[in-house]
Scaffold this motif. Structure first.
Motif, PDB file in Angstrom:
ATOM      1  N   TRP A 183      -0.497  -0.889 -13.441  1.00  0.00           N
ATOM      2  CA  TRP A 183       0.627  -1.020 -13.354  1.00  0.00           C
ATOM      3  C   TRP A 183      -0.044   0.388 -12.539  1.00  0.00           C
ATOM      4  O   TRP A 183       0.251   1.266 -11.006  1.00  0.00           O
ATOM      5  N   GLY A 184      -0.106   1.578 -13.361  1.00  0.00           N
ATOM      6  CA  GLY A 184      -1.524   2.777 -13.107  1.00  0.00           C
ATOM      7  C   GLY A 184      -2.284   2.875 -11.740  1.00  0.00           C
ATOM      8  O   GLY A 184      -2.780   3.229 -11.418  1.00  0.00           O
ATOM      9  N   ALA A 185      -3.246   2.021 -12.031  1.00  0.00           N
ATOM     10  CA  ALA A 185      -4.103   2.083 -11.003  1.00  0.00           C
ATOM     11  C   ALA A 185      -3.863   1.128  -9.694  1.00  0.00           C
ATOM     12  O   ALA A 185      -5.040   1.025  -9.040  1.00  0.00           O
ATOM     13  N   SER A 186      -2.507   0.813  -9.118  1.00  0.00           N
ATOM     14  CA  SER A 186      -2.456   0.436  -8.284  1.00  0.00           C
ATOM     15  C   SER A 186      -2.991   1.450  -7.282  1.00  0.00           C
ATOM     16  O   SER A 186      -2.894   2.063  -6.885  1.00  0.00           O
ATOM     17  N   THR A 187      -3.239   0.969  -5.886  1.00  0.00           N
ATOM     18  CA  THR A 187      -3.912   1.328  -4.744  1.00  0.00           C
ATOM     19  C   THR A 187      -3.393   1.128  -3.427  1.00  0.00           C
ATOM     20  O   THR A 187      -4.102  -0.551  -3.146  1.00  0.00           O
ATOM     21  N   PRO A 188      -2.544   0.945  -2.902  1.00  0.00           N
ATOM     22  CA  PRO A 188      -1.755   3.051  -2.602  1.00  0.00           C
ATOM     23  C   PRO A 188      -0.349   2.689  -4.839  1.00  0.00           C
ATOM     24  O   PRO A 188      -0.634   1.805  -4.419  1.00  0.00           O
ATOM     25  N   PRO A 189      -0.352   3.999  -4.944  1.00  0.00           N
ATOM     26  CA  PRO A 189       0.027   3.975  -6.163  1.00  0.00           C
ATOM     27  C   PRO A 189       1.608   2.934  -5.874  1.00  0.00           C
ATOM     28  O   PRO A 189       2.033   3.294  -5.064  1.00  0.00           O
ATOM     29  N   ARG A 190       2.232   2.261  -6.745  1.00  0.00           N
ATOM     30  CA  ARG A 190       2.960   1.434  -7.484  1.00  0.00           C
ATOM     31  C   ARG A 190       3.501  -0.075  -6.023  1.00  0.00           C
ATOM     32  O   ARG A 190       4.274  -0.326  -5.619  1.00  0.00           O
ATOM     33  N   THR A 191       2.046  -0.298  -5.217  1.00  0.00           N
ATOM     34  CA  THR A 191       2.059  -0.931  -4.558  1.00  0.00           C
ATOM     35  C   THR A 191       2.366  -2.526  -5.528  1.00  0.00           C
ATOM     36  O   THR A 191       3.252  -3.486  -4.469  1.00  0.00           O
ATOM     37  N   VAL A 192       2.082  -2.364  -6.454  1.00  0.00           N
ATOM     38  CA  VAL A 192       1.938  -3.917  -7.253  1.00  0.00           C
ATOM     39  C   VAL A 192       3.094  -3.167  -8.487  1.00  0.00           C
ATOM     40  O   VAL A 192       3.001  -2.671  -9.046  1.00  0.00           O
ATOM     41  N   SER A 193       4.175  -4.399  -8.350  1.00  0.00           N
ATOM     42  CA  SER A 193       5.893  -3.376  -9.483  1.00  0.00           C
ATOM     43  C   SER A 193       4.792  -3.793 -10.796  1.00  0.00           C
ATOM     44  O   SER A 193       3.771  -4.781 -11.217  1.00  0.00           O
ATOM     45  N   PHE A 194       6.232  -3.329 -11.927  1.00  0.00           N
ATOM     46  CA  PHE A 194       5.522  -2.716 -12.833  1.00  0.00           C
ATOM     47  C   PHE A 194       5.597  -4.541 -13.162  1.00  0.00           C
ATOM     48  O   PHE A 194       5.112  -4.856 -14.470  1.00  0.00           O
ATOM     49  N   THR A 195       7.010  -5.173 -13.087  1.00  0.00           N
ATOM     50  CA  THR A 195       7.246  -6.830 -13.327  1.00  0.00           C
ATOM     51  C   THR A 195       6.252  -7.268 -13.166  1.00  0.00           C
ATOM     52  O   THR A 195       5.774  -8.183 -13.754  1.00  0.00           O
ATOM     53  N   ASP A 196       5.649  -7.284 -12.367  1.00  0.00           N
ATOM     54  CA  ASP A 196       4.539  -7.733 -11.301  1.00  0.00           C
ATOM     55  C   ASP A 196       3.778  -7.783 -12.268  1.00  0.00           C
ATOM     56  O   ASP A 196       2.339  -8.210 -13.033  1.00  0.00           O
TER      57      ASP A 196
END
Length: 697
Positions: free
Chosen positions: A49-62
């Motif tokens: 989740w923290g590595a998503s680019t841009p940040p938070r484009t992938v939700s924590f649930t996903d």
């Protein structure tokens, strides 16, 4: 437990801690397996989740869903994997490897190898201490003997040398001189009897009986975590004093109704017997030590061959598929913004570990007419799952046949032969010859049914018949290999006939049965794990059902004893598996339908009950095929609410653990004297049941 020794002022907290300890599952193979998977998934989800680019484009649930799906090898995806950055894709790649059943089993082999080595060192040290103790004890007993003799002479009695015996309730041996072997008694009291009837009792430390410390108090825990098919109180711990001594076996009884002589199945002379599932009994201490040495050498071999198998298949698969995609069919990879070598390598690892994840949004649809791709991935799917025990036994057998039969290769040949004769004493996924042939027949039969159904039920279906004739057959064969566990598809599942989709639900549900039932049916401690030999307080031991009159008559006419058929144990395992699966699946489907009721009302065709059942069974079976969503490439669950995705995460973790051996499987237990005594105890109970049920074993 030291942490229970809290100050009196914290009494309520101490009671809470004790209650938790008594109800939490014990630390065993199954529990550690759950801890490993849940802990790794949670930690990976945070990093993902923290590595998503841009940040938070992938939700924590996903993020959590994808890491759980990769780790459990379920292969479902709630977003298109091609949209992830390279680091996230690499994380999924590594999680697929870390969650592999072969990787976990190889890790267990390494742990058992180290445990054997540690035990050998402790046994040598223990024997040294015992020799010193016997010398000092012999000196003390000599003084006692002289004292009693003098006491008897002062009583004007005939001077007869006293006798020193060990009265264990099981054995009686002369310990008036030091011995090298230690008898396996349950309680040991050394008693010296003088001529005048006076006696002195010396009780050695009971905690040293099996080298495992004092007997641990067993609790009735709310969560047993013994594994599917195991009785909640199943244990390999010896029940001291629970049974009378082991009777001597007469030649007329033991070879037929109780077991065969072990000397023909061991690489050393033996006076013991061997029973069902390579269970040895009535062995001497020296023979038990030699048996442990044979098991250790077999585990040493497995500690090399299993990692080589695991690495080599994937390495060659990555090279083959990566080169093919890069030089022959790079188009689909570039269209999805992927490096062809990376896409081919990812698919190879995913296929071998039966994950079903693909970096291509349309999975394998783009390679419907790529014969090399389909054949290679199909072989990887078989080699990494259902055919792994078959291929592994074939490798061991081939190596044995290739070794010259001379003195130099004598020990390696004995090790390989022992592994072929008694595989389940050493490894979870290596089976005896008969079980392996049975597994091969099941794999061919089930895949044949899937293949035939694909070709027959799709007659007139343009999604299939539009393909060239040769590739229509090849695609059907690939889909048959992939649908039970591989998780890949060459034709969108939603475009197949509904009758075939129903068949796929059944096949995904039973995909684990051939291998896992074989694992449990070949367990050395199978009767003990099923509770058949259980004699824990409050749980009556159960016996196999009585044979019919005609069955007994047929056996009597043939001159054979009444042997309980192995189908009884298979039925017991199937009942336990069905009970384990059904309520969990029903509860998950119910909860998801409650959560998704609004979407069902808005679009009942897409969010139908059948589609939900298909997705849940696919996740529970750790398969990964999905009916999908209209105008989307990811799995059907990608359109669910967050809470439904979390429910499916729990389903995937639960489903990944239904294929495990039970906690008291010989191949996952660390070596210990208590395991040896457990085999002897089982042999005694089996003999009692043989006598009590007219010869039924």
């Amino acid at each position: 437990m030291g942490w229970f020794n809290l100050p009196p002022s914290l009494g309520p907290l101490r009671r809470v801690a004790r209650t938790l300890y008594q109800n939490l599952p014990p630390l065993n193979f199954v529990t550690v397996h759950y801890i490993y998977f849940i802990g790794t998934c949670l930690l990976s989800a945070l990093i993902f989740w923290g590595a998503s680019t841009p940040p938070r484009t992938v939700s924590f649930t996903d993020s959590l869903f994808l890491t759980v799906s990769a780790m459990t090898l379920a292969g479902l995806n709630t977003i298109n994997l091609s949209t992830l950055n390279t680091f996230q894709q690499f994380m999924l790649f590594m999680l697929i490897i870390l969650g592999s059943a072969i990787f976990v089993s190889a890790f267990v082999v390494q742990i058992r190898k180290k445990a054997f080595e540690k035990r050998f060192k402790s046994v040598i040290e223990k024997q040294r201490r015992k020799r010193e103790h016997r010398k000092s004890l012999w000196g003390s007993l000599s003084l006692v003997s002289r004292f009693l003799k003098g006491f008897a002479r002062s009583d004007n009695r005939t001077s007869v040398p006293g006798s020193i015996i060990e009265d264990s309730g099981n054995l009686a041996i002369d310990v008036s001189r030091p011995t090298e072997e230690e008898p396996r008694g349950r309680t040991r009291t050394i008693r010296h009897e003088g001529e005048n009837g006076n006696s002195i009792h010396l009780d050695p430390d009971e905690s040293d009986i099996d080298g495992s410390g004092p007997p641990e108090r067993r609790h009735n825990r709310f969560l047993s975590m013994q594994g599917v098919g195991a009785h909640s109180n199943a244990t390999a711990r010896v029940r001291f004093g629970s049974r009378p001594s082991l009777p001597d076996l007469t030649p007329s009884l033991a070879p037929h109704s109780f077991g065969e002589r072990a000397r023909t199945y061991l690489p050393f002379p033996s006076s013991g017997y061997i029973s069902r599932n390579s269970q040895f009994h009535h062995l001497t201490n020296a023979e038990r030590e030699k048996l442990g040495g044979c098991e250790y050498r077999a585990i040493q071999f497995l500690a090399w061959i299993v990692p080589i198998y695991f690495v080599l298949w994937q390495f060659l698969g990555c090279l083959g598929l990566g080169a093919y995609v890069a030089h022959v069919r790079p188009g689909p990879s570039w269209e999805n913004g992927l490096n062809p070598w990376w896409m081919g390598s990812f698919n190879a690892v995913s296929a071998f570990n039966n994950s079903g994840m693909s970096l291509l949004d349309a999975n394998m649809v783009a390679y419907q007419t790529s014969a090399y791709m389909l054949i290679t991935m199909g072989l990887l799917i078989l080699a990494g799952n259902t055919c792994y025990p078959i291929f592994l036994r074939l490798i061991v057998w081939t190596l044995l046949k290739m070794m010259p039969d001379n003195e130099f290769w004598c020990e390696p040949r004995k090790t390989l032969q022992f592994l072929l004769d008694h595989p389940r004493r050493c490894y979870t996924n290596l089976f005896p010859s008969l079980h392996t042939w049975w597994l091969l027949v099941l794999v061919i039969s089930l895949n044949g049914v899937d293949w035939a159904a694909y070709e027959i039920l799709n007659i007139g279906n343009k999604a299939v018949t539009s393909l060239p004739a040769g590739f229509e057959v090849l695609d059907g064969l690939f889909q048959a290999c992939a649908v039970r566990s591989g998780g890949f598809y060459v034709v969108p599942i939603s475009s197949l006939r509904i009758s075939l989709q129903v068949l796929y639900v059944v096949m995904m549900y039973i995909n684990v049965y051939p291998v896992v039932i074989t694992i449990r049916n070949s367990n050395v401690y199978e009767e003990r794990s099923l509770g058949i030999y259980a004699d824990d307080p409050g749980y009556p031991a159960t016996a196999p059902p009585p044979l019919s009159f005609f069955h007994k008559l047929r056996h009597r006419m043939k001159g054979r004893p009444f042997e309980q058929t192995k189908s009884y144990f298979v039925r017991q395992q199937l009942r336990a598996q069905l009970a384990h699966d059904t309520w969990w699946l029903a509860l998950a489907i119910f909860l998801i339908m409650v959560i998704e009721s609004s979407q069902f009302e808005a679009n009942p065709a897409v969010f139908s009950v059948f589609n939900v059942i298909f997705e849940v069974v696919s996740g529970y079976g750790c398969v990964g095929i999905s009916v999908g969503l209209p105008n989307e490439e990811y799995s059907f669950c990608g359109g669910w609410h967050k809470l439904s995705k979390l429910v499916l995460c729990a389903v995937m973790i639960r489903g990944r653990h239904r294929g495990l051996p039970v906690a008291i499987d010989k191949a996952v237990l660390l070596p210990g004297e208590n395991l040896h005594v457990a085999e002897e105890e089982d042999a005694q109970i089996r003999l009692e049941k043989t006598a009590g049920h007219g010869g039924v074993v």
